[in-house]
Structures are given as structure tokens and as C-alpha cells.
Design a protein around this motif. Structure first.
Motif, PDB file in Angstrom:
ATOM      1  N   THR A 379      -7.203 -16.875   3.284  1.00 51.37           N
ATOM      2  CA  THR A 379      -8.622 -16.999   2.956  1.00 51.37           C
ATOM      3  C   THR A 379      -8.740 -17.351   1.480  1.00 51.37           C
ATOM      4  N   GLU A 380      -9.848 -17.980   1.112  1.00 50.01           N
ATOM      5  CA  GLU A 380     -10.045 -18.347  -0.302  1.00 50.01           C
ATOM      6  C   GLU A 380     -11.073 -17.467  -0.986  1.00 50.01           C
ATOM      7  N   GLY A 382     -13.355 -13.526  -1.105  1.00 49.25           N
ATOM      8  CA  GLY A 382     -13.320 -12.117  -0.761  1.00 49.25           C
ATOM      9  C   GLY A 382     -14.679 -11.480  -0.970  1.00 49.25           C
ATOM     10  N   PRO A 388      -9.082 -12.212  -2.533  1.00 54.55           N
ATOM     11  CA  PRO A 388      -8.130 -13.222  -2.051  1.00 54.55           C
ATOM     12  C   PRO A 388      -6.794 -13.067  -2.779  1.00 54.55           C
TER      13      PRO A 388
END
Length: 396
Positions: A379-380, A382, A388
Motif C-alpha cells: 500500500t502507498e 496509511g 506505509p
């Protein structure tokens, strides 16, 4: 002396340092004796030449780069060379691979005592214990570690960006805002797996097979750095290599069985622990202990120093979770203390911050604990205490 100056001018003129290392600004260059340690292939030579290029005109004879690989130094000591350099107006001597010179530490001490206006900056292997094993340098040398590329430096190099590092506290508390500044300029996920595979060592830029180059570097770490500096007989090299391979093959999931390792390489438990320490000093391994414990006790986990090493050791099948945990530890290692976690976390950082490394795309809903920080990969972005994982590559 003229031959050395010609080599210096050529090397400085042709040095290629596309990423300026943050260590350049962390060093107090006013100190008279500075030691820069680092593993092979990390860019120590480039770092010295970049310093010369930044601080001195290419024809300024006050600064000179020399390499102890030069056969001249088989018949002449560092202090003898420094004397001639100093008498001709030299003031900054950059010495590469200082440990190749016999009695190098006493030679440096002699230079320090005899030439008060001479600055010496030298590079050496990460295996060297500058002050513990060389008491003559106590109080006169300032030691620094040059590390491999961070994920931030890797991205800057490939994209032309100039992203700056962030402190861990800022990342934990402001990761959403930081990510919003970075994501419009670059997609970290496009580069993250490449970094995990081949981004730590600067020689990924060379037009050679990276894994083969890294294997060669790893062999040099054991064959030269460990054996030469620790003065170990050549006949024990195969035991050290076999031990390293077995540790790598077993992976960090289980607590290491030191007795079995000792049996496998036909030596004692104490010798195995010494070999493990040498491999750790060479930046091939990281040892993770419970809080309050340290070497020479048996570690709770033995991990490869960085994820690139995992992919170079054939035929190990790299586990994605283990690679991500290795990235986490390696990113934290520069400025933070890492211990094994308890049941609800993988690691404890600085004896207070609980971290759990998790796959954002794992099936099922994960129960989130408020006192754990979740470093998520795949994932990029949070939210709250879920950050991330890639952003921890911006710590330096």
C-alpha cells in the motif's frame, strides 16, 4: 608524489556521485582525524572523492587522495608519505582502505602527533573496531558509518527528485501529510520491489549482473575483510562461509540453534558465536535480541543485513514477509535500537515503540491494537497508527 597528484586529479575529475549522501553533512569536518567505515561496495571511495571535489579545487595540492592498494605502500609507511606531503604544503590527506597498510593505526597516531595542521580522512572496513582494537586512536579519531542507499536515495537517483529524510517521530505522527507531499511526484510502489531486490548497493547502476556482483562482494567480505582484519587462518574460511549460508537458508523465523550450527561446521558454540559476530560486523547479518540482552548471548533472531542479500543467495526461496521485515530492520538500524517484539508485535524500537509488519492486502480483517504501530506493505498510504512501510525508507 607527482604520480599521486595525477591520479588524484583524474579520479576527482571523473567521480560520478549522482546522489549526495546525507553523511556528508553529518560529519564534523573540522576534526583532524576522521574514520569512515562501511561494507564493500557501499561507495566509500566515491564518498572520499566527492568530498575532495566539493571542498577543493581539482588542482589544489593541499588535498590528496591515496589508496593503500598502491604497491608503493608495501615499502613506505603512511607517516613517511604524510611527512613528504606535509612538507610540500599538503593539509588534507584522504586515505582509502587504510587497513591494507601494516601497523596502520600506529602510523596514523604518528601523523596526528607530528603534523598538527594535517587532517586525515580514512576509510576502512565495517569489520574494523577502530577504538576497541586500536587504543592508540582513542580520543583522536571520530568514526562514522557509510550505509547503502536508503529507499529515499534510490528513488531520488532514479527519478531526479530531491526528497529529504524524515525523523521516525515525524513519520509516525505525520505520515499521512508526508505521503501527500511525496505521492504527487512519485509512486513508491513502482520502485519498492526493485529496491528490495537490488537497490541497497550503489553498484546496481553498473552494467553488470547485480546478483553476480553482489555474490563477488559477499565473498570478498569474508575472504578479505574478516580473515585479514580479524587475522583468521585461511583454513577456517569454509566454515565461516558454510555458517553464513546455513543461517541464510534457515531464515529468521526460528530462534537459531547454535549447538546444531556448531555441529554442522564442526566447531564449538563459542567459535560459532564469534563467527556470527564477525559476519555481523561485516554487515552481512543483523542480530536481534530481547530487551536487556546483547552479544555474546544467543540472539532471538538472526537476519540478513539487507534484503538484497536474500535474493543473491541461490537457491533460497525468498519469503515476502521476511523480506519486508529485513527491510524494516535495515532501515531502522542506522539510528535506532531494535529488539524482538512480544506476542502482539514483531519488533520493539528504542525499547518503547511496538511495530508489526503486515501485508495490507492480506485476506481477512485484522484486529488493530492502539499501542502498536502497523507498518504495512502493498500500500502507498496509511491512516492513524497504520503507516506505509516504504516511508520508513526515508529515515536517512
Amino acid at each position: 608524489m607527482e604520480a599521486f597528484f595525477r591520479t588524484h586529479r583524474y579520479l576527482v575529475e571523473h567521480v560520478n556521485a549522482p546522489v549526495r549522501r546525507t553523511l556528508m553533512d553529518e560529519i564534523d569536518w573540522s576534526d583532524r582525524m576522521i574514520g569512515i567505515k562501511g561494507t564493500r561496495g557501499i561507495g566509500k571511495t566515491t564518498f572520499l572523492l566527492q568530498y575532495a571535489k566539493e571542498k577543493f579545487d581539482i588542482n589544489d595540492r593541499q588535498c590528496l587522495y591515496i589508496n593503500m592498494n598502491n604497491f608503493y605502500f608495501q615499502g613506505h609507511g603512511i607517516a613517511e608519505f604524510a611527512d613528504e606531503f606535509y612538507k610540500h604544503g599538503g593539509r588534507v590527506l584522504l586515505i582509502d582502505q587504510v587497513f591494507k597498510q601494516p601497523d596502520w593505526s600506529s602510523e596514523l597516531r604518528k601523523c596526528h602527533d607530528l603534523y598538527p595542521n594535517l587532517k586525515i580522512v580514512f576509510t576502512g572496513s565495517s569489520v574494523m573496531r577502530l577504538k576497541d582494537e586500536n587504543p592508540e586512536l582513542n580520543g583522536i579519531v571520530k568514526s562514522y558509518n557509510l550505509r547503502g542507499f536508503s529507499f529515499r536515495e534510490f528513488i531520488n537517483l532514479l527519478t531526479g527528485n530531491t526528497f529529504q529524510p524524515y525523523a521516525l517521530e515525524d513519520i509516525i505522527n505525520h505520515h499521512e501529510q508526508i505521503a501527500r507531499q511525496i505521492l504527487p511526484k512519485v509512486s513508491p510502489n513502482r520502485f519498492f520491489q526493485d529496491y528490495i531486490h537490488h537497490g541497497f548497493y550503489p553498484f546496481f547502476q553498473e552494467h553488470r549482473n547485480y546478483s553476480e556482483n553482489l555474490l563477488k562482494t559477499m565473498n570478498m567480505m569474508t575472504e578479505v575483510d574478516i580473515l585479514l582484519i580479524k587475522q583468521i587462518e585461511l583454513k577456517y574460511l569454509t566454515k565461516i562461509k558454510k555458517l553464513f549460508y546455513q543461517i541464510a537458508e534457515e531464515g529468521p523465523a526460528k530462534t537459531p540453534n547454535v549447538s546444531k550450527l556448531a555441529q554442522d561446521i564442526e566447531t564449538s558454540r563459542a567459535t560459532v558465536m564469534n563467527y556470527i559476530k564477525y559476519l555481523t560486523d561485516a554487515r552481512l547479518l543483523n542480530l536481534i535480541y530481547p530487551i536487556g540482552q546483547d552479544f555474546p548471548k544467543k540472539p532471538a533472531k538472526i537476519m540478513l543485513h539487507n534484503s538484497n542479500l536474500m535474493y543473491a543467495i541461490y537457491p533460497i526461496q525468498v519469503d515476502k514477509q521476511e523480506a519486508m521485515e529485513t527491510f524494516f530492520v535495515n532501515s531502522m538500524w542506522k539510528d535506532h535500537k531494535i529488539n524482538t517484539g512480544l506476542r502482539d508485535c514483531n519488533f520493539i524500537v528504542d525499547e518503547k515503540l511496538k511495530f508489526r509488519i503486515v501485508d495490507a492486502k492480506a485476506p481477512g480483517k485484522m484486529r488493530i491494537s492502539p499501542d502498536v504501530i502497523y507498518a504495512r506493505y502493498n500500500t502507498e498510504i496509511g491512516k492513524a497508527n497504520q503507516i506505509p512501510l516504504w516511508l520508513l525508507g526515508f529515515l536517512y
